[in-house]
Design a protein around this motif. Structure first.
Motif, PDB file in Angstrom:
ATOM      1  N   VAL A  28      -2.810  10.642   6.958  1.00 53.34           N
ATOM      2  CA  VAL A  28      -1.944  10.062   7.999  1.00 53.34           C
ATOM      3  C   VAL A  28      -2.604   8.894   8.724  1.00 53.34           C
ATOM      4  O   VAL A  28      -1.914   7.978   9.163  1.00 53.34           O
ATOM      5  CB  VAL A  28      -1.509  11.122   9.035  1.00 53.34           C
ATOM      6  N   TYR A  29      -3.954   8.929   8.851  1.00 51.84           N
ATOM      7  CA  TYR A  29      -4.637   7.870   9.611  1.00 51.84           C
ATOM      8  C   TYR A  29      -5.006   6.687   8.726  1.00 51.84           C
ATOM      9  O   TYR A  29      -5.567   5.710   9.195  1.00 51.84           O
ATOM     10  CB  TYR A  29      -5.903   8.430  10.274  1.00 51.84           C
ATOM     11  N   CYS A  30      -4.742   6.783   7.433  1.00 46.82           N
ATOM     12  CA  CYS A  30      -5.230   5.768   6.497  1.00 46.82           C
ATOM     13  C   CYS A  30      -4.116   4.979   5.826  1.00 46.82           C
ATOM     14  O   CYS A  30      -4.230   3.769   5.649  1.00 46.82           O
ATOM     15  CB  CYS A  30      -6.101   6.441   5.442  1.00 46.82           C
ATOM     16  N   ILE A 119     -18.164  12.843   1.012  1.00 45.66           N
ATOM     17  CA  ILE A 119     -16.891  13.476   0.658  1.00 45.66           C
ATOM     18  C   ILE A 119     -16.099  13.739   1.939  1.00 45.66           C
ATOM     19  O   ILE A 119     -16.634  14.309   2.894  1.00 45.66           O
ATOM     20  CB  ILE A 119     -17.134  14.803  -0.103  1.00 45.66           C
ATOM     21  N   SER A 120     -14.857  13.320   1.949  1.00 43.21           N
ATOM     22  CA  SER A 120     -14.057  13.471   3.166  1.00 43.21           C
ATOM     23  C   SER A 120     -13.450  14.859   3.254  1.00 43.21           C
ATOM     24  O   SER A 120     -12.923  15.372   2.266  1.00 43.21           O
ATOM     25  CB  SER A 120     -12.949  12.414   3.189  1.00 43.21           C
ATOM     26  N   LEU A 121     -13.537  15.460   4.425  1.00 46.86           N
ATOM     27  CA  LEU A 121     -12.972  16.797   4.646  1.00 46.86           C
ATOM     28  C   LEU A 121     -12.692  16.940   6.137  1.00 46.86           C
ATOM     29  O   LEU A 121     -13.619  17.012   6.934  1.00 46.86           O
ATOM     30  CB  LEU A 121     -13.976  17.870   4.190  1.00 46.86           C
ATOM     31  N   GLU A 190     -11.131   7.977  14.978  1.00 53.91           N
ATOM     32  CA  GLU A 190     -10.087   7.240  14.268  1.00 53.91           C
ATOM     33  C   GLU A 190     -10.148   5.765  14.665  1.00 53.91           C
ATOM     34  O   GLU A 190     -10.272   5.435  15.837  1.00 53.91           O
ATOM     35  CB  GLU A 190      -8.704   7.806  14.612  1.00 53.91           C
ATOM     36  N   MET A 191     -10.104   4.911  13.670  1.00 49.90           N
ATOM     37  CA  MET A 191     -10.124   3.472  13.950  1.00 49.90           C
ATOM     38  C   MET A 191      -8.709   2.934  13.955  1.00 49.90           C
ATOM     39  O   MET A 191      -7.883   3.331  13.140  1.00 49.90           O
ATOM     40  CB  MET A 191     -10.920   2.744  12.882  1.00 49.90           C
ATOM     41  N   PRO A 192      -8.437   2.017  14.844  1.00 48.96           N
ATOM     42  CA  PRO A 192      -7.071   1.511  14.978  1.00 48.96           C
ATOM     43  C   PRO A 192      -6.716   0.503  13.891  1.00 48.96           C
ATOM     44  O   PRO A 192      -6.597  -0.683  14.149  1.00 48.96           O
ATOM     45  CB  PRO A 192      -7.088   0.844  16.357  1.00 48.96           C
TER      46      PRO A 192
HETATM   47  N1  SAM Z   1     -10.680   7.972  -0.519  1.00 55.16           N
HETATM   48  C1  SAM Z   1     -12.030   8.094  -0.138  1.00 55.16           C
HETATM   49  C2  SAM Z   1     -12.192   9.079   0.991  1.00 55.16           C
HETATM   50  O1  SAM Z   1     -11.190   9.444   1.604  1.00 55.16           O
HETATM   51  O2  SAM Z   1     -13.321   9.470   1.262  1.00 55.16           O
HETATM   52  C3  SAM Z   1     -12.707   6.786   0.193  1.00 55.16           C
HETATM   53  C4  SAM Z   1     -11.937   5.787   0.992  1.00 55.16           C
HETATM   54  S1  SAM Z   1     -11.545   6.279   2.636  1.00 55.16           S
HETATM   55  C5  SAM Z   1     -10.652   4.871   3.220  1.00 55.16           C
HETATM   56  C6  SAM Z   1     -13.143   6.202   3.390  1.00 55.16           C
HETATM   57  C7  SAM Z   1     -13.285   6.920   4.701  1.00 55.16           C
HETATM   58  O3  SAM Z   1     -12.524   6.258   5.678  1.00 55.16           O
HETATM   59  C8  SAM Z   1     -12.833   8.363   4.679  1.00 55.16           C
HETATM   60  O4  SAM Z   1     -13.876   9.181   5.153  1.00 55.16           O
HETATM   61  C9  SAM Z   1     -11.680   8.380   5.651  1.00 55.16           C
HETATM   62  O5  SAM Z   1     -11.619   9.594   6.357  1.00 55.16           O
HETATM   63  C10 SAM Z   1     -12.007   7.221   6.550  1.00 55.16           C
HETATM   64  N2  SAM Z   1     -10.855   6.649   7.223  1.00 55.16           N
HETATM   65  C11 SAM Z   1      -9.677   6.246   6.681  1.00 55.16           C
HETATM   66  N3  SAM Z   1      -8.863   5.743   7.630  1.00 55.16           N
HETATM   67  C12 SAM Z   1      -9.544   5.816   8.802  1.00 55.16           C
HETATM   68  C13 SAM Z   1      -9.254   5.449  10.150  1.00 55.16           C
HETATM   69  N4  SAM Z   1      -8.105   4.900  10.481  1.00 55.16           N
HETATM   70  N5  SAM Z   1     -10.207   5.670  11.076  1.00 55.16           N
HETATM   71  C14 SAM Z   1     -11.400   6.221  10.756  1.00 55.16           C
HETATM   72  N6  SAM Z   1     -11.728   6.586   9.505  1.00 55.16           N
HETATM   73  C15 SAM Z   1     -10.822   6.388   8.540  1.00 55.16           C
END
Ligand code: SAM
Ligand code: SF4
Length: 327
Positions: A28-30, A119-121, A190-192
């Motif tokens: 949702v934040y990405c 690894i994202s979790l 969370e980054m804007p």
């Molecule tokens: N798909 C991979 C993953 O989720 O780890 C790599 C790319 S993802 C864009 C890299 C990291 O950015 C992830 O840890 C994710 O949680 C973080 N991320 C994505 N959107 C973000 C946001 N708006 N603010 C902070 N972190 C964010």
């Protein structure tokens, strides 16, 4: 030592290379629910990505992180790892992944020369996981984490974005999970990016608030481990796991920033929070194989690296989604 030094004396030693804007999740934040992905021809090819990595390492960059989008949805990702890992001068090749494909790929990635994994979790609750990722399966990611441990990856780091009212009640569970597997964990504000609405602003939780939650259960001491990135690390007396906090809002880390990014379209971004960029893909396609021209463009681009980022919650945000810039 890197030849890439900017106007403020910062030496660029670290490249984050985005290999795809696609992903099997829709966090949702990405990303938006129905993202519009780039046509294939606008995305860097395997050879172009390897050429960019080579140019940076020849200029003295010693660390490269592959990111996205989800790097492992690219079918040639293991091949890319083998091409980059053998570059002279590279000290560390790492990847940030959502872990969903690690069960199958952890071992081949290790064999191809990948050194480290993030690894994202964000949650350990399966329903929440599927809501936050808009379709992901928690058990696949946990199996992926275990496969990475079994494949011999050391110092694996989990990344957790903490959102008030959504997963902040799981901070301690995530710490326990990391401790039980001797993993490091970084909590991210969370980054804007993308469009900001009131909902996003109200779910913001600062790193200091997250640290307070953890401190009450696990006393933390500032770690000697320093990175030039935005993370601050802490140790716990009774565990090998380190806990990091990544806080672009609360702490200004720009003065020691040693990194640049290349987007999936080959734009060299000098700062995540600014729009300064240089089109490396245009050079790669106009002068195929001309590594000197590519290196020259990179050297000139470093001049543009701005002094600091411009993140805020006041609406003056950069309209760009994380999967395009590479997180
Ligand atoms: N798909 C991979 C993953 O989720 O780890 C790599 C790319 S993802 C864009 C890299 C990291 O950015 C992830 O840890 C994710 O949680 C973080 N991320 C994505 N959107 C973000 C946001 N708006 N603010 C902070 N972190 C964010
Ligand atoms: Fe995909 Fe990673 Fe973005 Fe989630 S954070 S949507 S896994 S790129």
């Amino acid at each position: 030592m890197s030849q890439l030094v900017d106007r403020f004396g910062r030496r660029v030693e670290y490249l984050r290379l985005s290999v795809t804007d696609r992903c099997d999740f829709r966090c949702v934040y990405c990303m938006s629910e129905d993202p519009c992905f780039l046509p294939r021809e606008q995305v860097l090819s395997l050879e172009e990505l390897a050429q960019i990595a080579r140019a940076f390492t020849e200029l003295g960059v010693s660390k490269i992180r592959l990111t996205g989008g989800e790097p492992l949805v690219r079918s040639d990702c293991v091949e890319l790892v083998s091409m980059i890992s053998s570059l002279p001068g590279l000290k560390e090749l790492s990847m940030t992944t959502n872990g969903s494909r690690l069960s199958k790929l952890a071992r081949p990635l290790k064999q191809a020369g990948l050194d480290r994994l993030n690894i994202s979790l964000d949650t350990l609750n399966p329903e929440r996981f599927s809501a936050l990722t808009r379709n992901g399966k928690l058990e696949r990611v946990v199996a992926g984490i275990d496969a990475a441990i079994a494949a011999g990856f050391q110092r694996i780091k989990l990344n957790a974005v903490v959102l008030k009212g959504q997963n902040d009640d799981e901070v301690l569970d995530l710490v326990e999970f990391s401790r039980s597997r001797e993993l490091n964990i970084a909590f991210i504000e969370e980054m804007p990016l993308g469009e900001i609405d009131e909902r996003k602003q109200s779910r913001h939780l600062s790193s200091d608030e997250v640290r307070d939650i953890i401190q009450r259960r696990f006393p933390l001491t500032l770690s000697h481990t320093r990175t030039a990135g935005p993370a601050r690390y802490y140790d716990m007396a009774d565990s090998q796991s380190h806990i990091g906090f990544i806080s672009p809002h609360s702490h200004n880390f720009c003065h020691e920033c040693n990194r640049v990014r290349v987007t999936v379209e080959g734009r060299l971004l000098l700062c995540l929070g600014n729009e300064h960029s240089v089109d490396l893909k245009a050079i790669l396609r106009e002068y195929p194989g001309d590594i000197d021209r590519l290196k020259q463009a990179i050297v000139e681009a470093i001049e543009l690296k701005p002094q600091q980022h411009h993140f805020s919650h006041d609406g003056s945000q950069i309209l760009r989604f994380m999967n395009v810039t590479g997180g």
